[in-house]
Motif scaffolding. Structure first.
Motif, PDB file in Angstrom:
ATOM      1  N   PHE A 135      -0.812   1.588  -0.125  1.00 54.61           N
ATOM      2  CA  PHE A 135       0.189   0.861  -0.911  1.00 54.61           C
ATOM      3  C   PHE A 135       0.336   1.470  -2.297  1.00 54.61           C
ATOM      4  O   PHE A 135       1.095   0.976  -3.125  1.00 54.61           O
ATOM      5  CB  PHE A 135      -0.212  -0.607  -1.075  1.00 54.61           C
ATOM      6  N   CYS A 136      -0.458   2.485  -2.581  1.00 52.81           N
ATOM      7  CA  CYS A 136      -0.584   2.943  -3.961  1.00 52.81           C
ATOM      8  C   CYS A 136       0.035   4.324  -4.153  1.00 52.81           C
ATOM      9  O   CYS A 136       1.166   4.436  -4.580  1.00 52.81           O
ATOM     10  CB  CYS A 136      -2.058   2.928  -4.336  1.00 52.81           C
ATOM     11  N   MET A 137      -0.682   5.372  -3.787  1.00 52.18           N
ATOM     12  CA  MET A 137      -0.194   6.718  -4.100  1.00 52.18           C
ATOM     13  C   MET A 137       0.084   7.573  -2.883  1.00 52.18           C
ATOM     14  O   MET A 137       0.196   8.774  -2.978  1.00 52.18           O
ATOM     15  CB  MET A 137      -1.162   7.437  -5.036  1.00 52.18           C
ATOM     16  N   THR A 330      -2.578   8.538 -10.364  1.00 47.04           N
ATOM     17  CA  THR A 330      -3.222   7.666  -9.380  1.00 47.04           C
ATOM     18  C   THR A 330      -3.653   6.359 -10.038  1.00 47.04           C
ATOM     19  O   THR A 330      -3.885   6.330 -11.244  1.00 47.04           O
ATOM     20  CB  THR A 330      -4.432   8.432  -8.798  1.00 47.04           C
ATOM     21  N   GLY A 331      -3.807   5.284  -9.241  1.00 47.52           N
ATOM     22  CA  GLY A 331      -3.977   3.976  -9.861  1.00 47.52           C
ATOM     23  C   GLY A 331      -5.351   3.340  -9.885  1.00 47.52           C
ATOM     24  O   GLY A 331      -5.848   2.913 -10.927  1.00 47.52           O
ATOM     25  N   GLN A 332      -6.012   3.226  -8.724  1.00 45.42           N
ATOM     26  CA  GLN A 332      -7.240   2.433  -8.670  1.00 45.42           C
ATOM     27  C   GLN A 332      -8.438   3.227  -9.155  1.00 45.42           C
ATOM     28  O   GLN A 332      -8.434   4.455  -9.190  1.00 45.42           O
ATOM     29  CB  GLN A 332      -7.497   1.982  -7.239  1.00 45.42           C
ATOM     30  N   GLY A 333      -9.508   2.489  -9.449  1.00 42.22           N
ATOM     31  CA  GLY A 333     -10.714   3.087 -10.007  1.00 42.22           C
ATOM     32  C   GLY A 333     -11.148   4.330  -9.255  1.00 42.22           C
ATOM     33  O   GLY A 333     -11.483   5.349  -9.841  1.00 42.22           O
ATOM     34  N   GLY A 617       5.743  -4.946 -10.471  1.00 43.21           N
ATOM     35  CA  GLY A 617       4.772  -4.058 -11.112  1.00 43.21           C
ATOM     36  C   GLY A 617       3.715  -4.856 -11.831  1.00 43.21           C
ATOM     37  O   GLY A 617       3.308  -5.926 -11.363  1.00 43.21           O
ATOM     38  N   ARG A 618       3.303  -4.355 -12.990  1.00 41.03           N
ATOM     39  CA  ARG A 618       2.085  -4.849 -13.633  1.00 41.03           C
ATOM     40  C   ARG A 618       2.280  -5.272 -15.085  1.00 41.03           C
ATOM     41  O   ARG A 618       3.208  -4.828 -15.735  1.00 41.03           O
ATOM     42  CB  ARG A 618       1.035  -3.725 -13.600  1.00 41.03           C
ATOM     43  N   VAL A 619       1.342  -6.087 -15.568  1.00 42.78           N
ATOM     44  CA  VAL A 619       1.240  -6.359 -17.006  1.00 42.78           C
ATOM     45  C   VAL A 619      -0.151  -5.920 -17.466  1.00 42.78           C
ATOM     46  O   VAL A 619      -1.077  -5.826 -16.664  1.00 42.78           O
ATOM     47  CB  VAL A 619       1.477  -7.848 -17.348  1.00 42.78           C
ATOM     48  N   TYR A 623      -5.129  -7.282 -13.494  1.00 44.56           N
ATOM     49  CA  TYR A 623      -5.382  -6.139 -12.630  1.00 44.56           C
ATOM     50  C   TYR A 623      -5.071  -6.518 -11.184  1.00 44.56           C
ATOM     51  O   TYR A 623      -5.673  -7.446 -10.629  1.00 44.56           O
ATOM     52  CB  TYR A 623      -6.838  -5.682 -12.768  1.00 44.56           C
ATOM     53  N   GLN A 624      -4.111  -5.812 -10.597  1.00 44.56           N
ATOM     54  CA  GLN A 624      -3.830  -5.910  -9.153  1.00 44.56           C
ATOM     55  C   GLN A 624      -3.616  -7.344  -8.700  1.00 44.56           C
ATOM     56  O   GLN A 624      -2.878  -8.095  -9.297  1.00 44.56           O
ATOM     57  CB  GLN A 624      -5.003  -5.299  -8.376  1.00 44.56           C
ATOM     58  N   SER A 625      -4.284  -7.733  -7.599  1.00 47.40           N
ATOM     59  CA  SER A 625      -4.101  -9.083  -7.058  1.00 47.40           C
ATOM     60  C   SER A 625      -4.683 -10.132  -7.996  1.00 47.40           C
ATOM     61  O   SER A 625      -4.596 -11.325  -7.715  1.00 47.40           O
ATOM     62  CB  SER A 625      -4.779  -9.200  -5.693  1.00 47.40           C
TER      63      SER A 625
HETATM   64 MO   LIG Z   1      -2.487   1.224  -7.000  1.00 43.47          MO
END
Ligand SMILES: [Mo]
Ligand SMILES: Nc1nc2c(c(=O)[nH]1)N[C@H]1C(S)=C(S)[C@@H](COP(=O)(O)OP(=O)(O)OC[C@H]3O[C@@H](n4cnc5c(=O)[nH]c(N)nc54)[C@H](O)[C@@H]3O)O[C@H]1N2
Ligand SMILES: Nc1nc2c(c(=O)[nH]1)N[C@H]1C(S)=C(S)[C@@H](COP(=O)(O)OP(=O)(O)OC[C@H]3O[C@@H](n4cnc5c(=O)[nH]c(N)nc54)[C@H](O)[C@@H]3O)O[C@H]1N2
Ligand code: SF4
Length: 728
Positions: A135-137, A330-333, A617-619, A623-625
């Motif tokens: 779902f990310c990159m 890229t997004g997640q840790g 998107g995000r604020v 973080y994420q969910s």
């Molecule tokens: Mo992501």
């Protein structure tokens, strides 16, 4: 652990900011500055700063939960593990191994991602494993492999950004999603470089730009093609680079020439003069970069869209050399490492392909199994979740909260409920864990050791700083115990370094080669960039050969210290590879491949019934969910709930004032949240952050239309209608 200061990294995003954890007198830890890590030089966003709050939070899980008479009740580890082993074994007996699904996450360490992939294939013998990185990159990854033969998010360190002439940020809201990285863009501007931001909203990031283009969501492909058209028409191509380093230009050029600027203006809403200005700004300096994030990637044509941006870089010679190139943020840790070591449906460790016979042989040998017993590729994330309750009867989930984060979430929630058996390992009772038959409480980042690979391809060591509360175990211990209960006694160590040692061997010779990286090196260096092969064993009495070209001889300071090996080891080591593609691309012939791509509309265009486009998107403070950050008071105070960002003209048509509840309706459902009225968004578009469950859940509305290549859902564009809530 009695060390009072532990240097480590943030649990959240792909920047993996360095931080120190210092023992606090109360027994916990607090975050203190760690200035020696070059990515953030001590700076942290609010999420990183407050990350320890969840370690001691009352809401974290400290006992396994087992569903008894419909209710989740505390249970012993023994009982919980037995229930999971029984649930998975029964599914396997009754429906075959492929009825067991496994779902992972890009936040899991390399060790966990590796062990989870191995668990699926060796213990469960299922092909049905995928993870939230899909779902990310995944679109950028697919496009990178197609063009360059290799996917590493950034082929250069972030520190190269201030040294280029122009950066185009496509659909990245860096100022909110990776705040400490904004520094690189600020330095770029201080050095006289220019910043172009492409986003349908005038975000905090766009406010920093020399030029902000605000296309209609889902039209980045046309925009990039329009720019390439102008590049050709204005004679700005780099013919020498195209001839020497690429293939396929004629077809890609012909496709771009069909996208006249006026046609592109009609599709995107970006005017021809704006397009020309962008081309000029990008082409005039000697060096330039294009960096994409989720805006252009989370589309049902994300792979082709990224391909179009790569074509622009290749046609202008802005690739495969220092200070220039294409990169994906890229997004997640562990968004990078999480996609390299086998939790992806089609993949084996070291970024190897599950369909490649040589890769199967190599990994099967490391795993001590017959390559013929390795399953083939399985379904992609959304397809796997969609098959729950039909083909997939049991699911083991670690590191994701799809009830909030999957597209068409109400449907996915129903699918989860229809499973015969669901087991979730988490640190809190997430909305997904709340649906499980068994919930396992696991250790958090600061309570365990492991490696992550940040968005630059830099492998890092996260160190344990304190002991875990009683009652929780690590994901690796969980997999160890489950494997044993399912009849596989060996091969699932719970010690992370032992897992990493095996991962090194499994990755050796693969595209993402970690074999030259050890915990010891990671503890001494500020990370090591892959590929980093182990040096061939030196013959007796000879010196080790010269270090391979790492791109550090381009006059720029070396990013990874490639100096002498720590005293006493007596071995030469590979310095790692901060910069890729300087001499050749990773394709068979060493040339980057142009791919001819053409505009196509979003899967769900607005119409009379659903006239507005929703993007999501995000604020900065969530973080994420939100499973973790919604449980931190300071972050909740900063971002207490969902909202619908809309232009005053749209608000006026609805008769909605700022803060009024509005209903957003799509073909999949409806969501209610307060209106946030601002001229910073296009009048034909509304934006919702996706961090919350319940009636304001953005993913109730989103369209699971998938990119045909990457299988990425179209999170960034679907047709909706907005109503004043009192009309209900
Ligand atoms: Mo992501
Ligand atoms: N605060 C915070 N930081 C995070 C995260 C988080 O949840 N919260 N998550 C992390 C993760 S996993 C990820 S993947 C990254 C994501 O990082 P980003 O990609 O920066 O985040 P998004 O907000 O999803 O999307 C970026 C921008 O894309 C714009 N956009 C929407 N539609 C389109 C479009 O069609 N075209 C273009 N060009 N732009 C569009 C949005 O308006 C938004 O401003 O952030 C990471 N960092
Ligand atoms: N509408 C919309 N939806 C989106 C997006 C969007 O832009 N718009 N973005 C998508 C993107 S880019 C992403 S990455 C996904 C992310 O969405 P999710 O996959 O839901 O990611 P998280 O919320 O980070 O969920 C991680 C879960 O695992 C738990 N966890 C954390 N660390 C560990 C660990 O080490 N072990 C275990 N067992 N559990 C752990 C957390 O508590 C949390 O419950 O959302 C996607 N969904
Ligand atoms: S920017 Fe990302 S890695 Fe850095 S502190 Fe914030 S969440 Fe953590």
């Amino acid at each position: 652990m009695n060390a009072s200061v532990t240097p480590t990294h943030c649990p959240y995003c792909a920047l993996q900011c360095g931080m120190n954890l210092t023992s606090s007198p109360g027994g916990g830890v607090e975050v203190t500055e760690r200035a020696d890590f070059p990515v953030n030089r001590g700076a942290l966003c609010g999420k990183g700063r407050t990350a320890p709050a969840l370690l001691s939070s009352r809401v974290r899980l400290t006992s396994p939960l087992v569903r008894t008479a419909g209710v989740l009740e505390p249970a012993s580890w023994d009982e919980a593990l037995a229930r999971i082993a029984e649930g998975l074994a029964r599914t396997r007996t009754e429906h075959g191994p492929d009825a067991c699904g496994v779902f992972g996450g890009g936040g899991l360490t390399n060790e966990k991602a590796y062990a989870l992939g191995k668990f699926a294939r060796v213990v469960l013998r299922t092909s049905q494993i995928d993870y939230n990185g899909r779902f990310c990159m995944s679109s950028a990854a697919a496009a990178g492999v197609r063009a360059f033969g290799l996917d590493r998010g950034l082929p250069f360190p972030l520190e190269d950004i201030p040294r280029t002439g122009c950066v185009i940020l496509v659909g990245s809201n860096l100022a909110e999603t990776m705040p400490p990285a904004l520094r690189f863009v600020t330095e770029l501007k201080e050095n006289g470089g220019r910043l172009i931001v492409i986003d349908p909203r005038r975000t905090r990031t766009a406010e920093q730009a020399d030029l902000h283009l605000a296309p209609r969501p889902g039209t980045d492909l046309a925009l990039a093609l329009g720019m390439l058209h102008l590049v050709v028409a204005e004679g700005r191509t780099d013919e020498e680079f195209i001839r020497a380093r690429t293939s396929g230009w004629e077809e890609a050029r012909a496709a771009a020439m069909a996208h006249w600027p006026e046609y592109v203006e009609r599709i995107t809403g970006v005017s021809v003069p704006e397009l020309r200005a962008a081309v000029r700004m990008f082409c005039e300096p000697e060096d330039a970069m294009v960096l994409t994030a989720r805006g252009p990637e989370q589309q049902s044509k994300g792979t082709d869209t990224v391909g179009a941006w790569i074509n622009l870089c290749l046609a202008t010679g802005r690739s495969g050399r220092p200070r220039s190139g294409y990169g994906c943020l890229t997004g997640q840790g562990n968004g990078q490492g999480g996609r390299e070591h086998g939790q992806k449906a089609d993949q084996l460790p070291g970024y190897r392909k599950l369909t490649d016979p040589a890769a199967r042989r190599h990994v099967a040998e490391v795993w001590g199994i017959d390559p013929d017993t390795l399953p083939g590729p399985g379904r992609s994330a959304y397809e796997l979740l969609d098959a729950m309750g039909t083909d997939i009867r049991s699911l083991l989930l670690m590191g994701s909260n799809p009830v909030v984060s999957a597209p068409h979430a109400a449907h996915i929630e129903e699918r989860l409920k229809s499973l015969d058996f669901l087991a979730v390992a988490d640190v809190v009772l997430s909305e997904t864990a709340a649906l499980a038959d068994v919930v396992l409480p696991v250790t958090q980042w600061a309570e365990e050791t492991g490696t992550t690979t940040n968005l630059e391809g830099r492998v890092l060591l996260r160190r344990q700083a304190l002991s875990a509360p009683e009652g929780v175990r690590s994901d690796l211990e969980v997999l160890h115990e489950l494997a044993a209960r399912l009849g596989v006694e060996k091969g699932f160590p719970s010690d992370p370094e032992e897992v990493f040692e095996e991962l090194r061997r499994a990755s050796a010779g693969g595209p993402a080669d970690y074999s030259g990286i050890t915990y010891r090196r990671l503890a001494e260096e500020n990370g090591v960039f892959w590929p980093c092969p182990a040096p061939p064993a030196p013959e007796a009495g000879t010196e080790a050969g010269p270090a391979p070209d790492t791109g550090t001889e381009d006059g720029l300071p070396a990013v990874v210290p490639d100096g002498p090996v720590p005293a006493g080891t007596g071995e030469a080591h590979h310095p790692g590879t901060p910069r890729l593609f300087l001499d050749r691309f990773a394709t068979e012939d060493g040339r980057a491949r142009f791919v001819p791509v053409s505009h196509r509309p979003v899967a769900e265009e607005p119409d009379d019934e659903y006239p507005v486009l929703l993007t999501t998107g995000r604020v900065v403070a969530q973080y994420q969910s939100g499973a973790q950050t919604r449980r931190v008071d300071e972050l909740n105070a900063a971002a207490p709930g969902p909202f619908v960002e809309m232009h005053p003209r749209l608000a006026e048509r609805l008769g909605a004032a700022d803060g009024d509840a509005v209903t957003v309706v799509s073909r999949r459902g409806r969501a209610v949240a307060p209106a946030r009225i601002t001229t910073a968004i296009r009048p034909d578009t509304v934006f919702m952050p996706f961090h919350w469950p319940g009636e304001g859940r953005a993913n109730t509305l989103t369209n699971p239309a998938l990119d045909p290549i990457s299988r990425m859902p179209e999170f960034k564009a679907c047709a909706v209608r907005v109503e004043a809530a009192h009309e209900e």
